[in-house]
Design an enzyme around this catalytic site. Structure first.
Site, PDB file in Angstrom:
ATOM      1  N   ASP A 170       0.848  -1.189   0.000  1.00 54.62           N
ATOM      2  CA  ASP A 170       0.000   0.000   0.000  1.00 54.62           C
ATOM      3  C   ASP A 170       0.887   1.242   0.000  1.00 54.62           C
ATOM      4  OD1 ASP A 170      -2.312   1.716   0.252  1.00 54.62           O
ATOM      5  OD2 ASP A 170      -3.343   0.073   1.258  1.00 54.62           O
ATOM      6  N   HIS A 172     -13.443  -1.179  -6.416  1.00 53.00           N
ATOM      7  CA  HIS A 172     -14.591  -0.271  -6.556  1.00 53.00           C
ATOM      8  C   HIS A 172     -14.196   1.205  -6.556  1.00 53.00           C
ATOM      9  CE1 HIS A 172     -14.545  -0.866  -1.981  1.00 53.00           C
ATOM     10  NE2 HIS A 172     -14.238   0.409  -2.157  1.00 53.00           N
TER      11      HIS A 172
END
Length: 341
Positions: A200, A247
């Site tokens: 990340d 998403h």
């Protein structure tokens, strides 16, 4: 009402949803459930005194929480329901309050400007003129609130995923965009032979490393900082997990992510997409449809996609044997799994 005339009651229930959400968030913000957990059942007068409230709103809030099944009233005393005791008392493994505080402090304001988001096709929880995306490092307090909320939302779903999908044959897991490490922590707890890497953004990894240490899993979970749009992903893994990542982005951006993930895996490796999937005909379910609108409020190009769309994308980047497994979670109702050819 006649047998053929629908009642307006569903509209009343829909329009009152804000009342319920704010009752819950205010009770959490005031520390109501934590107070009862520490001191036992309280009267309305005791609650008002402990929190410095006028007796009238104190009793009104308690009554609202009883009606919602959050408190149990015995005589004139109010105690936590099993639901509140399990999920709304800080310190619990599956504490849900951080997500509620994130919604209250960040998302609800954006939802109140939904008309603006619909009319202008722009997010309303952050300003695109000063940020590149929702994930930019900005106000430290808001960043911490966001990531704590995301962890609180993800942790129960992570446990559900561990139960729904068999990871027993997996040795090295790459959690792509897995900030907070909710999934890797729960999966490593459920599967003792599993080790994992969280990939990340660097500032997210700083917080994630602390959570991993708190869970006592620093010897099995590492965190690597980077950007999955521009950086190569760490190699040496047999499964890559994308949990609640896809998403946030457009189809083309998601395909770019998937190609990088595929390139980091060996032949026979698996890509697992965990999401709150829309029905293939895009008629629901309600949680996914509302989350779809949340993407309008929170992102510039995000959508809540269908299982069929994820299946097509996995095949497009070279995966075979694409299957779906249902998951009974909060932030995911299923996973789409593809094998790298």
């Amino acid at each position: 009402m006649t047998a053929t005339t629908p009642s307006p009651l569903p509209l009343m229930e829909l329009s009152s949803g804000l009342f319920v959400a704010k009752t819950l968030s205010v009770a959490v913000r005031l520390g109501l459930f934590a107070l009862i957990d520490e001191q036992g059942a309280l009267t309305a007068a005791e609650f008002a005194t402990r929190k410095g409230l006028h007796p009238r709103p104190a009793e009104m809030l308690l009554t609202g929480c009883v009606s919602l099944g959050l408190l149990v009233k015995n005589g004139d005393r109010y105690g936590n329901s099993a639901l509140a005791g399990l999920y709304l008392v800080p310190g619990g493994r599956y504490y849900f309050g951080d997500y509620l505080m994130m919604l209250d402090g960040r998302a609800y304001g954006g939802w109140m400007r939904l008309a603006e988001a619909v009319e202008e096709n722009q997010p309303t929880t952050w300003d695109p003129r000063v940020q590149e995306s929702i994930f930019d490092a900005g106000d430290p307090k808001m960043v911490e609130l966001f990531w704590r909320g995301m962890h609180s939302l993800a942790v129960f779903t992570a446990r559900a995923l561990a139960e729904a999908y068999d990871f027993s044959g997996v040795r090295r897991l790459l959690d792509v965009g897995g900030g907070g490490a909710a999934y890797t922590i729960e999966l490593c707890r459920a599967y003792p032979d599993l080790t994992a890497t969280v990939f990340d953004l660097p500032f997210v990894c700083e917080q994630t490393t602390e959570r991993i240490a708190e869970a006592g899993l620093s010897d099995r979970i590492t965190c690597v900082g980077g950007d999955f749009f521009t950086d190569d992903l760490p190699a040496g893994h047999d499964v890559a997990l994308l949990s609640s990542v896809m998403h946030d982005w457009s189809e083309q951006e998601d395909l770019s992510i998937l190609r990088r993930v595929r390139a980091a895996l060996p032949s026979g490796g698996r890509i697992i997409i965990s999401e709150l999937l829309m029905d293939d005909d895009k008629t629901g379910p309600v949680p996914a449809a509302m989350f779809n609108l949340l993407m309008l409020v929170e992102t510039q190009r995000g959508w809540n996609y269908t299982g069929a769309e994820y299946t097509r994308w996995l095949r497009e980047v070279g995966c075979t044997d694409v299957t779906r497994v249902d998951v009974h979670g909060l932030s995911a109702n299923g996973v789409i799994v593809g094998t790298v050819g």
